[in-house]
Design a protein around this motif. Sequence first.
Motif, PDB file in Angstrom:
ATOM      1  N   LYS A  74       9.264   0.267  -8.208  1.00 38.43           N
ATOM      2  CA  LYS A  74       8.368  -0.479  -9.090  1.00 38.43           C
ATOM      3  C   LYS A  74       8.630  -1.970  -8.966  1.00 38.43           C
ATOM      4  CE  LYS A  74       7.212   2.828 -12.709  1.00 38.43           C
ATOM      5  NZ  LYS A  74       7.634   3.381 -13.999  1.00 38.43           N
ATOM      6  N   ALA A  78       7.356  -3.239  -5.673  1.00 36.26           N
ATOM      7  CA  ALA A  78       5.899  -3.368  -5.652  1.00 36.26           C
ATOM      8  C   ALA A  78       5.486  -4.644  -6.386  1.00 36.26           C
ATOM      9  CB  ALA A  78       5.269  -2.137  -6.296  1.00 36.26           C
ATOM     10  N   LYS A 116       0.827  -1.192   0.000  1.00 38.63           N
ATOM     11  CA  LYS A 116       0.000   0.000   0.000  1.00 38.63           C
ATOM     12  C   LYS A 116       0.875   1.260   0.000  1.00 38.63           C
ATOM     13  CE  LYS A 116      -3.771   2.079   2.475  1.00 38.63           C
ATOM     14  NZ  LYS A 116      -4.315   2.232   3.835  1.00 38.63           N
ATOM     15  N   THR A 155       1.928   6.213  -7.268  1.00 36.18           N
ATOM     16  CA  THR A 155       0.859   6.953  -7.932  1.00 36.18           C
ATOM     17  C   THR A 155       1.003   8.454  -7.697  1.00 36.18           C
ATOM     18  OG1 THR A 155      -0.498   6.510  -6.003  1.00 36.18           O
ATOM     19  CG2 THR A 155      -0.868   5.112  -7.925  1.00 36.18           C
ATOM     20  N   ARG A 203       3.502  -7.889  -4.931  1.00 35.54           N
ATOM     21  CA  ARG A 203       2.272  -8.393  -5.526  1.00 35.54           C
ATOM     22  C   ARG A 203       2.380  -9.886  -5.785  1.00 35.54           C
ATOM     23  NH1 ARG A 203       2.592  -4.122  -9.051  1.00 35.54           N
ATOM     24  NH2 ARG A 203       1.559  -2.328  -8.101  1.00 35.54           N
ATOM     25  N   LYS A 229       2.418   1.638  -3.390  1.00 31.03           N
ATOM     26  CA  LYS A 229       1.434   2.086  -4.376  1.00 31.03           C
ATOM     27  C   LYS A 229       1.230   3.590  -4.245  1.00 31.03           C
ATOM     28  CE  LYS A 229      -1.666  -1.800  -5.288  1.00 31.03           C
ATOM     29  NZ  LYS A 229      -2.892  -2.418  -4.716  1.00 31.03           N
TER      30      LYS A 229
END
Length: 938
Positions: free
Chosen positions: A916, A919, A892, A899, A923, A895
């Motif tokens: 990146k 993340a 979270k 963003t 995932r 992210k």
Amino acid sequence: MNEIPSRYNPKEVEEKWYKSWEENSYFSAKANPDKKPFCIVIPPPNVTGILHMGHALNNSIQDILIRYKRMKGYEALWMPGTDHAGIATQNVVEKKLVKEGKKRQDLGRDEFLKEVWKWRDEYGSTIIRQLKKLGASCDWERTRFTMDEAYSEAVLEVFIHLYKKGLIYRGLRIINWCPRCSTALSDEEAPYKDLEGQLYYIRYPFKSVSRLASESVSQFKQANRQTGKQANYIIVATTRPETMLGDTAVAVNPKDKRYKHLIGETLILPLIEREIKIIADNFVDPKFGTGAVKVTPAHDPNDYQMGIRHNLEAVNIMQTDGVLNSSAGEYSGMDRFEAREAVINDLKERKLLEKIEPYQHSVGHCYRCSTVIEPYLSCQWFVKMKPLAKTGIEAVKKGEIKFYPKRWTKIYLNWMGNIQDWCISRQIWWGHRLPVYYCKSCYKPQASGSKLQAEKEKPAACSLPPAADKGIVVSRIKPEKCPDCGSTEIYQDEDVLDTWFSSWLWPFATFGWPKVIPRNHEPRTTNHEPLNDLDYFYPTSVLVTAPEIIFFWVARMIMAGFEFMGKKPFSDVYIHGTVRDDTGKKMSKSLGNIIDPQEIINEYGSDALRFSIISLTSVGQDIFLSKNKFEYGRNFANKIWNASRFIITNLKPEDIKVDLCIYSKEIGGLAEKWILSQFYATLEKVEKAINQYRLNEAAKIIYEFFWHNFCDWYLEFSKLTIETSQTQAVLYKVLEKSLRIMHPFLPHISEEIWHNLPGVSTSIMKESYPHLQKQFISKLVDKQMQLLIDLISAIRNIRAEWRVGENMEVECILKITDKAAKKIIQENEACLKKLAKIAQVKIIEKVESFSGCASGIVGKVDFYIPLEKVIDLTKEKERLVKQVEALEVQLKGLKGRLTNKEFLKKAPQEVVEQEKVRADDYRKAIKRIKANLKALVR
RNA sequence: GGGCUCAUAGCUCAGUUGGUUAGAGCGUUUCCUUGACAUGGAAGAGGCCGGAGGUUCGAGUCCUCCUGGGCCCACCA
């Protein structure tokens, strides 16, 4: 195999090797044009000294630097010696005499000095012996003493040089006087401490109120009406009421309206009944006390200055022992503090004491005996410091001399910029006697207690040689007759020089100056002409010392270096912290909170002491010690011992000579490549840290590598392949190189183990420091090995979680799709089995049902351990859910960052990329754990 | 009065120029005397990085202020 005990016994090992090093002269250094010099001069401990933790720290640091540089191929000289420590030593010997019921005066000067020398011969080498126990690799044959004949030559030379240059003068000044030691002290030797004292308000009556102009009286009355004061006296405030006996004026600020009209009026000094005048001086702060100050020129430095400005008389009321003299009237014969009480009582009786207020102020104390010092008017010898300071200031500003940590630079510059003249004469017997001679017939001693006007005409700083008082000769040897009157009745000054007046010459006087003269500014005539040590080793490399010594010694050495050598004495100054007990108090004998290094050496070993204390000392921070902290070093030494024992007992000498280079790329197991990669990465970091004087960091890196990489992982891996020549070679080489890295920190144990290794030289001290070979350092190898380490740890974790005992046979199913990862696991399956205690390893590529399996993910590998009998499915599910939740929190955050347009725009590209990837990893991990969760439930 | 320094896990402290999930030793919990080591091994628990603002995409890290320790300097009668 069983010959090597499982516990390291430092005691006999340390003694044995120290003796051997000394006998083989491994510590000696000589001017050698083929090598670069590296030199440290020891801060000479006092001959009276016994080794305390401060010394242990200070000398451990120096020894590490010296041993490191020696191994790096420098001609490394650690110059040892001791300081005669004038007052301290005299006090020690006097105390000893007191025990025998004698005083030094009973013996007389010559006999007393004989006693001191005797004492020195008997006990003076105690600290040297203790330094040897610490492992100090000083070139002991060079050991100097500040009272050596040759060294004394340097002191004389310097005194005469400075005198001729007009930088040494004699004068009547207020100096710091210790009534107990009965000597003058420099400002540095009288540190100020805050004391809870009292401020006494005393009434000084006017000689005659009627004599005051009527106008003045009314003004004065008016001014005092608000405070209800009477007009027939003026009130002064003081912290030292007894000094009023020597008052010769009362001063007010000329602009002070309360007193302006009273300037020039006469007061009667109470108790002594002396007439004194009210004077005006800008020094007086109208806001302090009553705005009126009693002036005691003979007992206060400010009052002394006022005395000069106003041509006042200086009345000395005290003997050198703090007892009041005949000028004190009925108080004569009383001790200064006794007199204070008496004066207060008498003032009270006469209703001349207005009030007493509690008051906190700073009072100077003798740095040798803590007695409250007395500002005292006396005739002393001084060095004009401002002219000497100039070069020393510039050199530091230009970075020619660097302080570590940097912040001391400012402290140094601040002190040097405000430097005061240095009082160098001491009224004691032990020390370098002043090379000053007086003619009995034509020299007239300056009387104190006279008017102070003469002092106004003191020559300005750095003028011509001082207009020598008549009948004074400054000379290396006693003159036969007086140059002024021809009299042959000549006597030498009784005083000796401040101890630091000899210590400040240490970096060059230890090399034989002034007999040995630096010549490197003149071209040498032939290449064969031998270098002298002064040329070769001076300027020295680094000075290692404690902060409290910066003014006493460091700053003065810098000044002396430039003045007499024309060059700085050292390039770096490393200031380490102060050793304190675990409550933060400075360790000192008087507080009774010392930890005796000897005791630690006996109990834990000198290597343990060194390693512990160095590890605890971060640059510039004080160090808080308690005894149990030495277990750190002891345990590490024992670890080294046992790891070495394992290796040595398993070593096959025929295999150890294999060249490591062949293992660097294609040949060799992963563990071998990894430990080599780790070793050289460690070496690089250690050297970097040492070169920045971050010795604690260096020690920590070594510890971490040896214990947690080499022992915890490599040695365990190696057990499976220990018969192979490549493992043999790697074990041997890494151990042998590790010992060399460790040697500066742990000299004894490294030497002992060294001698148990096959095929080594006579001493580890003769070895070079390992050479950095970067080609061994591989991030890929590190990453590959990390997969194994993490996998083993994760499996162990699960075993512990489910209380799977070692006797329980467990299978491990690994789901690996990544080819590289699969290869690593397959090649190291045996290690995986052994270290994670796995009976069977099964590698699969597709998801199956894993009901009853505990699972986990490591890198690109999923692993499953069938634990049907012990596993609680609900609990295992909870465990996995928790993992997912933790990852989701991380994700979270990521992210959010990814963003954020600002982040994408402004953060460096590589950071964005990295985030990146992370993340993405999260995932995938979440997805995999969720899948495992599903398979578990199925 | 001026300056320096420290505050991070229960304790003692690391944390280099701002950039993943803040580290170590001791202590502590569970298990392990296995063929190097119990001065040992394995696995854990434990942190709003003194407080408040600010700079920044991002602060334990830089700036300001505050609180509380320690130290040094200064001619505080």
